[in-house]
Design a protein around this motif. Structure first.
Motif, mmCIF file in Angstrom:
data_model
loop_
_atom_site.group_PDB
_atom_site.id
_atom_site.type_symbol
_atom_site.label_atom_id
_atom_site.label_comp_id
_atom_site.label_asym_id
_atom_site.label_seq_id
_atom_site.Cartn_x
_atom_site.Cartn_y
_atom_site.Cartn_z
ATOM 1 N N ALA A 11 0.753 -1.074 -0.100
ATOM 2 C CA ALA A 11 -0.129 -0.027 -0.033
ATOM 3 C C ALA A 11 0.999 1.210 0.013
ATOM 4 O O ALA A 11 0.329 2.280 -0.484
ATOM 5 C CB ALA A 11 -1.134 0.021 1.134
ATOM 6 N N LEU A 14 1.874 1.997 -3.866
ATOM 7 C CA LEU A 14 0.960 2.374 -4.746
ATOM 8 C C LEU A 14 0.362 3.664 -4.947
ATOM 9 O O LEU A 14 -0.806 4.229 -4.419
ATOM 10 C CB LEU A 14 -0.384 1.290 -4.668
ATOM 11 C CG LEU A 14 -0.141 -0.357 -4.578
ATOM 12 C CD1 LEU A 14 -1.232 -1.031 -4.153
ATOM 13 C CD2 LEU A 14 0.282 -0.681 -5.837
ATOM 14 N N VAL A 20 -1.199 1.065 -9.252
ATOM 15 C CA VAL A 20 -2.407 0.114 -8.935
ATOM 16 C C VAL A 20 -2.987 -0.697 -10.263
ATOM 17 O O VAL A 20 -3.152 -1.765 -9.916
ATOM 18 C CB VAL A 20 -3.684 1.094 -8.710
ATOM 19 C CG1 VAL A 20 -5.019 0.506 -8.447
ATOM 20 C CG2 VAL A 20 -3.449 2.010 -7.303
ATOM 21 N N MET A 24 -2.962 -4.862 -9.791
ATOM 22 C CA MET A 24 -4.439 -5.585 -9.812
ATOM 23 C C MET A 24 -4.339 -6.606 -11.066
ATOM 24 O O MET A 24 -5.033 -7.523 -10.947
ATOM 25 C CB MET A 24 -5.524 -4.608 -9.955
ATOM 26 C CG MET A 24 -6.009 -3.891 -8.696
ATOM 27 S SD MET A 24 -6.174 -4.772 -7.078
ATOM 28 C CE MET A 24 -7.351 -6.143 -7.838
ATOM 29 N N SER A 39 -5.732 -8.085 -2.506
ATOM 30 C CA SER A 39 -5.278 -7.207 -3.496
ATOM 31 C C SER A 39 -5.902 -5.957 -3.431
ATOM 32 O O SER A 39 -5.381 -4.688 -3.244
ATOM 33 C CB SER A 39 -4.792 -7.649 -4.714
ATOM 34 O OG SER A 39 -3.913 -8.718 -4.486
ATOM 35 N N VAL A 43 -5.093 -1.957 -2.153
ATOM 36 C CA VAL A 43 -5.430 -0.522 -2.942
ATOM 37 C C VAL A 43 -6.211 -0.079 -2.078
ATOM 38 O O VAL A 43 -6.095 1.241 -2.017
ATOM 39 C CB VAL A 43 -6.123 -1.140 -4.310
ATOM 40 C CG1 VAL A 43 -6.556 0.290 -4.939
ATOM 41 C CG2 VAL A 43 -4.886 -1.788 -5.054
ATOM 42 N N ARG A 47 -5.616 3.866 -0.840
ATOM 43 C CA ARG A 47 -6.292 5.252 -1.451
ATOM 44 C C ARG A 47 -7.054 5.768 -0.363
ATOM 45 O O ARG A 47 -7.664 6.837 -0.532
ATOM 46 C CB ARG A 47 -7.413 4.462 -2.524
ATOM 47 C CG ARG A 47 -6.750 3.923 -3.603
ATOM 48 C CD ARG A 47 -6.635 5.296 -4.563
ATOM 49 N NE ARG A 47 -5.746 4.966 -5.844
ATOM 50 C CZ ARG A 47 -6.382 4.639 -6.985
ATOM 51 N NH1 ARG A 47 -7.512 4.606 -7.057
ATOM 52 N NH2 ARG A 47 -5.517 4.553 -8.036
#
Length: 100
Positions: A11, A14, A20, A24, A39, A43, A47
């Protein structure tokens, strides 16, 4: 002299849409539903889980549980989370029919 190490947290790296997307894409290549959900959780943490909670209408604890890799979230939950994260899902027909 002892070397101290810290656990790696994806994390933290990303930090762009491209990162990202690659993260993914690699998760989906595994075809492992638990790994894909986990996963998405990574993310989500990258975020802002609190904002995701507001956007999806789900509690943070429900999101953490669903996206832990231990739970078994419904497909509707996965789609709701992906939409809130700005991640789409598109079918791809493999050129090698045995790969499906």
């Amino acid at each position: 002299m002892t070397i101290e190490t810290l656990p790696f947290d994806a994390a933290e790296v990303l930090d762009s849409d491209e990162a990202v997307e690659e993260f993914m894409a690699a998760a989906f290549e595994t075809q492992d539903p638990a790994f894909i959900a986990k996963s998405l959780g990574v993310v989500a943490r990258a975020r802002n889980m609190t904002e995701l909670s507001r956007e999806t209408g789900m509690s943070r604890s429900a999101l953490y549980k669903a996206l832990s890799g231990e739970g078994n979230p419904e497909f509707a939950t996965i789609m709701k989370v992906m939409k809130a994260l700005g991640i789409g899902l598109a079918p791809i027909i493999p050129t090698d029919k045995t790969a499906a």
